[in-house]
Scaffold this active site. Structure first.
Site, PDB file in Angstrom:
ATOM      1  CD  GLU A 103      -3.269   0.545   0.714  1.00 43.12           C
ATOM      2  OE1 GLU A 103      -2.862   1.434  -0.063  1.00 43.12           O
ATOM      3  OE2 GLU A 103      -4.529   0.531   0.999  1.00 43.12           O
ATOM      4  CG  ASP A 104      -1.027   4.789  -1.319  1.00 38.95           C
ATOM      5  OD1 ASP A 104      -1.794   4.105  -0.864  1.00 38.95           O
ATOM      6  OD2 ASP A 104      -1.352   5.718  -2.222  1.00 38.95           O
ATOM      7  NE  ARG A 169      -1.710   8.758  -9.422  1.00 44.83           N
ATOM      8  CZ  ARG A 169      -2.467   8.202  -8.436  1.00 44.83           C
ATOM      9  NH1 ARG A 169      -1.702   7.862  -7.382  1.00 44.83           N
ATOM     10  NH2 ARG A 169      -3.869   8.259  -8.453  1.00 44.83           N
TER      11      ARG A 169
END
Ligand code: IMP
Ligand code: MG
Length: 184
Positions: A103-104, A169
């Site tokens: 996960e981020d 991003r």
């Protein structure tokens, strides 16, 4: 939404490219030692975890399987909608396999607990979670991941895969987004 240029929209850099690389290398070595003979299925939670996932997998000097899922919990805003939607499922059959969910960031912990339950139901040999960032003050302690890059304060951050409305991003660092950028 008042997106201008990254330099104008970031109030503070929390982690530089160098700091990130050093931490990810250490995590990759830790995971490789743990999963050396287990041929784990490394699962990337798109899109936020993409940079972290690729760098992490590259640091793991052991056999791994790579697969990708896509979920949405935020829509285009900066606050959780409370709803997790599976957009792209795994291609791999994870029954009997050792699975690592990558996960981020953990915020409310909602996405993580949904995914653990969802993929846990497919009877993997084991399922563990790793998140690049963790907003520790935002969720109960039992929602913690098994591995984590950095604990961070309750700020909205972008870069290294993390977005606001799909922007930022590609920043190589983790930065705090100025609140005026997402103010109505
Ligand atoms: P949770 O379900 O509330 O834990 O939210 C997890 C998801 O929300 C993450 O996978 C991110 O996509 C998004 N998210 C939470 N906090 C941030 C942030 O500070 N910046 C960017 N995305 C975030
Ligand atoms: Mg996101």
């Amino acid at each position: 939404m008042r997106i201008t240029t990254p330099e104008n929209d970031i109030s503070q850099i929390l982690f530089t490219e160098k700091q990130i690389a050093a931490r990810v290398e250490a995590l990759g070595m830790e995971l490789a030692a743990e999963y050396k003979d287990k041929k784990p299925v490394m699962v990337c939670v798109l899109k936020g975890a993409s940079f972290f996932y690729i760098d992490l997998c590259r640091q793991m000097q052991c056999n791994i399987d790579m697969d990708f899922i896509s979920v949405s919990s935020y829509g285009a805003g900066s606050k959780s909608s409370g709803v997790v939607k599976l957009i792209k499922d795994l291609d791999t059959d994870i029954t009997g396999r050792h699975v690592v969910l990558v996960e981020d960031i953990i915020d409310s912990g909602l996405t993580l607990s949904y995914l653990k339950d969802f993929f846990g139901a497919r009877k993997p040999a084991s399922i563990r979670t790793i998140s690049f960032l963790d907003k520790v003050d935002r969720h109960p302690a039992d929602l913690k991941t098994d591995y984590c890059g950095f604990d961070i304060p309750d700020e909205f951050v972008v870069g290294y895969g993390l977005d606001y409305a799909n922007y930022y991003r590609n920043l190589p660092y983790i930065g705090i987004l100025k609140p005026e950028v997402y103010a109505d």
